[in-house]
Design an enzyme around this catalytic site. Structure first.
Site, PDB file in Angstrom:
ATOM      1  N   SER A 241      16.609  12.328   7.023  1.00 22.32           N
ATOM      2  CA  SER A 241      17.179  12.710   8.315  1.00 22.32           C
ATOM      3  C   SER A 241      16.209  12.397   9.429  1.00 22.32           C
ATOM      4  O   SER A 241      14.989  12.353   9.216  1.00 22.32           O
ATOM      5  CB  SER A 241      17.477  14.211   8.332  1.00 22.32           C
ATOM      6  OG  SER A 241      16.269  14.966   8.447  1.00 22.32           O
ATOM      7  N   ASP A 242      16.729  12.159  10.628  1.00 24.52           N
ATOM      8  CA  ASP A 242      15.844  12.150  11.784  1.00 24.52           C
ATOM      9  C   ASP A 242      15.312  13.576  11.947  1.00 24.52           C
ATOM     10  O   ASP A 242      15.845  14.532  11.389  1.00 24.52           O
ATOM     11  CB  ASP A 242      16.577  11.680  13.037  1.00 24.52           C
ATOM     12  CG  ASP A 242      15.629  11.053  14.059  1.00 24.52           C
ATOM     13  OD1 ASP A 242      14.411  11.299  13.974  1.00 24.52           O
ATOM     14  OD2 ASP A 242      16.110  10.328  14.946  1.00 24.52           O
ATOM     15  N   CYS A 243      14.248  13.704  12.726  1.00 20.99           N
ATOM     16  CA  CYS A 243      13.501  14.958  12.707  1.00 20.99           C
ATOM     17  C   CYS A 243      14.259  16.100  13.392  1.00 20.99           C
ATOM     18  O   CYS A 243      14.524  16.047  14.593  1.00 20.99           O
ATOM     19  CB  CYS A 243      12.134  14.737  13.322  1.00 20.99           C
ATOM     20  SG  CYS A 243      11.155  13.583  12.326  1.00 20.99           S
ATOM     21  N   TRP A 244      14.580  17.078  12.569  1.00 22.46           N
ATOM     22  CA  TRP A 244      15.347  18.264  12.961  1.00 22.46           C
ATOM     23  C   TRP A 244      16.815  17.938  13.259  1.00 22.46           C
ATOM     24  O   TRP A 244      17.520  18.721  13.860  1.00 22.46           O
ATOM     25  CB  TRP A 244      14.670  19.010  14.115  1.00 22.46           C
ATOM     26  CG  TRP A 244      13.503  19.815  13.611  1.00 22.46           C
ATOM     27  CD1 TRP A 244      13.524  21.139  13.250  1.00 22.46           C
ATOM     28  CD2 TRP A 244      12.187  19.346  13.354  1.00 22.46           C
ATOM     29  NE1 TRP A 244      12.279  21.513  12.784  1.00 22.46           N
ATOM     30  CE2 TRP A 244      11.434  20.431  12.847  1.00 22.46           C
ATOM     31  CE3 TRP A 244      11.537  18.119  13.495  1.00 22.46           C
ATOM     32  CZ2 TRP A 244      10.098  20.327  12.476  1.00 22.46           C
ATOM     33  CZ3 TRP A 244      10.208  18.004  13.137  1.00 22.46           C
ATOM     34  CH2 TRP A 244       9.503  19.095  12.627  1.00 22.46           C
ATOM     35  N   ALA A 245      17.285  16.785  12.782  1.00 24.77           N
ATOM     36  CA  ALA A 245      18.687  16.419  12.992  1.00 24.77           C
ATOM     37  C   ALA A 245      19.635  17.307  12.196  1.00 24.77           C
ATOM     38  O   ALA A 245      20.773  17.551  12.625  1.00 24.77           O
ATOM     39  CB  ALA A 245      18.916  14.950  12.626  1.00 24.77           C
TER      40      ALA A 245
END
Length: 691
Positions: A241-245
């Site tokens: 995942s993108d960060c904190w997505a």
């Protein structure tokens, strides 16, 4: 010997054997980006998060290349492969020593979350600088080479590259966490997905990262549509995942109500590793029956398979580069070459190259002249030595160089205790006492980039328009009014309109640690400029489609009809060329090119194809390119391999097929439209192709 330690077995077999030794709790611990150690199995802690868009980033000293958009402007596959190779080598060299000292922080590993192969569809997007431009074919060609360079050709991966961000991700930054990109099947399969497909199929990219936004109502990091695409393409790496997505699922997209539901949704869809903290709730989701042990196991197998492919559990590390290779002279030489090839000459009334016999004093003026930040771009490595634009000119020019800052980058004064415009008079004094002005203006990563990294009045890193900040526009007009010859050098990540009638305009992107040296070499004619625009430069943002509109209509060179300041593929040199004898056979074009000017040059031959079927883009599309060196008077015959999909178009259902039987093929040093040919002064060759 444990089966997972048997190096004769496949990575898949070893990963399955290793994961089968774990408890559910241990499996879950490996799916966070900051995965924990499992000492009883000999698994050290590992942080998956590392970056390398244009050199190993955020990891102390490493080789600093031009930002990715500048690398794209080289149209040089070999150079992109070399840049990727250097990034991977330096990551591996540093990883060895970081591991020795037990440092498992962010940016210390060998899973590199690059390249960014999103399409730069709107020039206002602050992160467009991270991409390879607006064309799916160019993006794919360069992305494939960068991935191959990072990962290497050995049995084990040198480092693991990652294609990001899947998919249809190109702003706005301010709303990205809850934004839903509404995209037609045609646009997805014609524009937004092809580069990802090529990196999976052709480059065997080890990682794919999801985007923050949703696509047609499905959050990108848990999209059945996108995950099915990866399966169809044969992807067998890890998905991150993108960060904190994943947190966005419940906080911004409101697809779920709470973290355990978001974690469950992501795991079930196929997101293996979570950059963020939501997978801390995996065990809660498991204990409550929201996910199964097998779903956690599958993700963990994918993660361990990547680590095994990197040789992390082998008796002997597969690569052993000396630390001295980091930012070594040979690597810096490649950074210089990249800067030389990336800089684009947009306008020249004959003032360039500068005639040193007639010039005794040069005024170098502007907020970007002596700025290291202007060389970097975002996600930047840190160089051990920088050559700013000013320093490059000072080092190269034997006469007098007068420097004046001119103005603040975007505020109305440099000193907050002075009146507005406090540096204009110094700039004018420098200009009046010089023979020529080099005005160094533009943006930098403090105001153009990713949300959180850039901001102030520039809307979370995006550009509000395509103009310079007001302080710089005033400066240029004042310099123009002196009547002195004026050369503008702009550092920025994309389309800009100078609005000032200068004698020459150079777009330098964010040119890396050697940018000042490369610029000086071009200014004084030691080399000829050879960069080409990988994006369209527009006259004004006012005529663009709405920023949130993801339809390709009116966007990029394939669909734009007007509002074009400088076209995709354009860039001047210090000579002229003539093309002739274009022919085509079996996805190969052959054409002669002759340097009919007075200087040795490097040129980029571009091949475009026009398809007149109802589903084709209205303008010819790029299907081949090749960089060529030409001495004065030299003539060469080039053979260019072309895109295998050159004859296809994509219908409204997203199906790619051959719909036509007749096409027009063009070869030149620009697009084949009249405006492009007039700007560069070279006529394209064309040939009719029937299939």
């Amino acid at each position: 010997m444990k089966k997972y330690l048997d190096e004769a077995l496949s990575a898949q077999e070893r990963a399955e054997a290793l994961v089968d030794e774990m408890t559910v709790e241990e499996m879950a611990s490996q799916l966070k980006y900051d995965s924990e150690a499992i000492e009883r199995l000999g698994i050290p802690a590992y942080n998956w998060w590392n970056e390398g868009l244009h050199g190993l980033s955020r990891s102390g000293i490493s080789t600093l290349f031009p930002q990715a958009i500048g690398l794209a402007a080289t149209f040089d596959r070999e150079l992109l492969h070399t840049a990727g190779e250097i990034t991977g080598i330096e990551a591996r060299a540093k990883y060895k020593w970081y591991s020795k000292y037990g440092d498992v922080d962010k940016f210390k590993g060998i899973t590199i979350w690059s390249p960014n192969i999103n399409i730069f569809r709107d020039p206002r997007w602050g992160r467009g600088q991270e991409t390879y431009g607006e064309d799916p074919y160019l993006t794919a060609e360069l992305g494939v080479q960068y991935v191959r360079g990072i990962q290497g050709e050995g049995e084990k991966l040198r480092a693991a590259a990652c294609a990001k961000h899947l998919a249809a991700h190109s702003g706005p930054e301010e709303t990205r966490h809850g934004f839903n990109a509404k995209v037609s099947e045609k646009d997805l399969n014609e524009t937004y997905l092809p580069a990802f497909e090529r990196l999976v199929k052709d480059a065997k990219v080890e990682g794919v990262m999801g985007a923050y936004n949703a696509v047609n109502g499905e959050p990108s990091c848990a999209s059945p549509y996108l995950m099915q695409k990866l399966k169809d393409w044969g992807f067998d790496g890890y998905f991150v995942s993108d960060c904190w997505a994943i947190r966005d699922f419940h906080e911004a997209h409101h697809i779920t109500r709470e973290p355990k539901q978001s974690a469950s949704l992501a795991i079930k869809a196929g997101c293996d590793v979570n950059c963020g903290c939501t997978y801390e709730h995996l065990l809660t989701a498991y204990n409550e029956g929201l996910i199964s042990k097998e779903e956690i196991r599958t993700a963990c197998v994918h993660a361990m398979r990547t680590r095994i492919r990197l040789g992390m559990f082998d008796k002997k590390p597969p690569y052993d580069y000396p630390y001295s290779i980091v930012a070594c002279a040979q690597h810096k030489a490649q950074s210089l070459k990249a800067a030389q090839e990336s800089i684009v000459l947009l306008k020249n009334n004959g003032i360039l190259p500068l005639d040193e016999k007639r010039i005794k004093t040069i005024a170098v003026i502007g907020p970007e002249a002596d700025s290291r930040t202007a060389l970097e771009g975002n996600y930047t490595p840190k160089a051990d030595r920088y050559i700013t634009l000013l320093e490059g000119i000072q080092d190269r020019f034997t006469g007098r160089t007068i420097f004046a800052e001119g103005c603040h980058l975007y505020q109305d004064r440099v000193s907050q205790i002075c009146l507005a415009g406090d540096r204009y008079s110094e700039a004018l004094a420098a200009a009046e006492n010089s023979d020529v002005i080099i005005a160094c203006v533009g943006l930098d990563s403090t105001i153009e980039g990713e949300q959180g990294d850039a901001g102030n009045e520039y809307s979370s890193g995006d550009k509000p328009d395509l103009m310079l900040p007001k302080s710089q526009r005033i400066l240029l007009e004042k310099l123009k009014q002196t009547g002195k010859p004026l050369v503008i050098v702009c550092t920025a990540g994309g389309s800009m309109n100078m609005l000032t009638d200068a004698d020459a305009i150079i777009h330098a992107w964010y040119p890396g640690s050697e940018g000042g040296k490369a610029l000086a070499q071009i200014l004084f004619g030691d080399i000829s400029p050879s960069g080409k625009l990988p994006v369209t430069f527009y006259e004004t943002a006012d005529k663009l489609p709405d920023f949130e509109d993801y339809s390709m209509q009116g966007r990029t060179y394939r669909y734009a009809k007007d509002n074009i300041l400088y076209p995709f593929g354009f860039g001047l040199t210090y000579s002229k060329v003539r093309l002739s004898n274009l022919s085509y056979a079996d996805f190969t074009a052959t054409v002669d090119i002759e340097n009919i000017g007075e200087r040795d040059i490097s040129e980029v031959v571009q091949v475009y194809i026009n398809d007149t079927c109802e589903f084709a883009a209205p303008n010819p599309k790029l299907c081949g390119f090749e960089r060529v060196q030409l001495a004065k008077g030299e003539k060469k015959t080039l053979t260019l391999s072309l895109d295998k999909n050159m004859f296809t178009a994509v219908n409204e259902r997203g199906e790619r097929k051959v719909f036509s039987k007749q096409f027009t093929l063009y070869a030149g040093v620009s697009q084949p439209d009249e405006f492009s040919q007039d700007l560069c002064g070279t006529t394209c060759e064309k040939v009719l192709v029937k299939i």
